[in-house]
Design an enzyme around this catalytic site. Sequence first.
Site, PDB file in Angstrom:
ATOM      1  N   LYS A 171     -20.243  45.254 -79.598  1.00 27.25           N
ATOM      2  CA  LYS A 171     -20.796  46.213 -80.615  1.00 27.25           C
ATOM      3  C   LYS A 171     -21.995  46.623 -79.881  1.00 27.25           C
ATOM      4  CE  LYS A 171     -21.125  44.931 -85.453  1.00 27.25           C
ATOM      5  NZ  LYS A 171     -21.740  44.009 -86.360  1.00 27.25           N
TER       6      LYS A 171
HETATM    7  O1  G3P Z   1     -22.525  43.350 -89.944  1.00 24.06           O
HETATM    8  C1  G3P Z   1     -23.007  44.625 -90.381  1.00 24.06           C
HETATM    9  C2  G3P Z   1     -23.376  44.653 -91.973  1.00 24.06           C
HETATM   10  O2  G3P Z   1     -21.862  44.414 -92.459  1.00 24.06           O
HETATM   11  C3  G3P Z   1     -24.248  44.490 -92.665  1.00 24.06           C
HETATM   12  O3  G3P Z   1     -24.209  44.200 -93.900  1.00 24.06           O
HETATM   13  O4  G3P Z   1     -25.386  43.754 -96.177  1.00 24.06           O
HETATM   14  O5  G3P Z   1     -26.642  43.404 -94.061  1.00 24.06           O
HETATM   15  O6  G3P Z   1     -25.874  45.733 -94.892  1.00 24.06           O
HETATM   16  P1  G3P Z   1     -25.428  44.270 -94.849  1.00 24.06           P
END
Ligand code: G3P
Length: 219
Positions: free
Chosen positions: A82
Site C-alpha cells: 500500500k
Molecule cells: O484501511 C483503511 C480504511 O478502511 C480506514 O477506515 O473507518 O478508519 O475511515 P476508517
Amino acid sequence: MKLFLDTAELSEIETAVGWGVIDGVTTNPSLIAKAGQDHETQVKRICGLVGNVSAECVTDKRDDLVVEGRRIAKWHPNVIVKVPLTPDGIAAGKVLASEGIRINVTLCFSVNQALLAAAIGAWCVSPFVGRLDDINEDGIRLIRDIVDAFRAGGVTTKVLSASIRHPLHVSQSALAGADIGTMPFKVLESMFKHPLTDKGLAQFAADYKKSQETRAAKS
Ligand code: G3P
C-alpha cells in the site's frame, strides 16, 4: 464484489476464513498498532491465513517508499504493497508495479486521484467511503463515479471500497460496482443478520420439535 476484512486481529480473520467468505485483508498502521504486534510478524501471520493482504508503507519520500515497498513485498507472495496517493507514493508505486509488485493506492478521495492510481498500473485503488461521509460528501457516489470512469477507459485497476462503516455501505458499494469491499469484522458479522431469518429459524425448530413430540406420543 469480493469481501475483505479491514483488520489486523488474527482471531477475527480466522473466524471469517472459517465462514469461507473473505478473499483478503487490508491493514494500515493504525490497525497494526491496535493489534499491538510487530508489523512484519503480523502481516506474515495474516498471509498464512488468507490471500491478498495489503500492508502499508510508513515512509513518505519516493526513494524510501521504493526501498520499503520492495522489503514488504518480500515478506510473502500474498502481500499487496500500500502506497499513499501523493506524488511520491504514486512515483514509488510506478517503480514497484513495473517490478511486478501488486500495489494498493490508498487514501483516495476523488476520481482524479483514482485516475493517477490507474495510470501507474496499480492492482487496486482505495477510495475511503466513510471518511467522505464524515465531511458531508457522498462516499458511495465516488465509488460509482470511479467505476464509471474506469469502465469508460478500459482500466483494469480494481476499485476497493474502503472505510466501510456499516452494512448499508457494503450493499451500496456492491451496487455501485466496486470490485472489493473491505470492512471491520463487526460489519461483516452484521451482513448475516436479518430478523426474518431468526424468526424463520425459530419457527422451523418449533414445528420440528412439535412433530417429533406428536410422533412420540403416537408410538
Ligand atoms: O484501511 C483503511 C480504511 O478502511 C480506514 O477506515 O473507518 O478508519 O475511515 P476508517
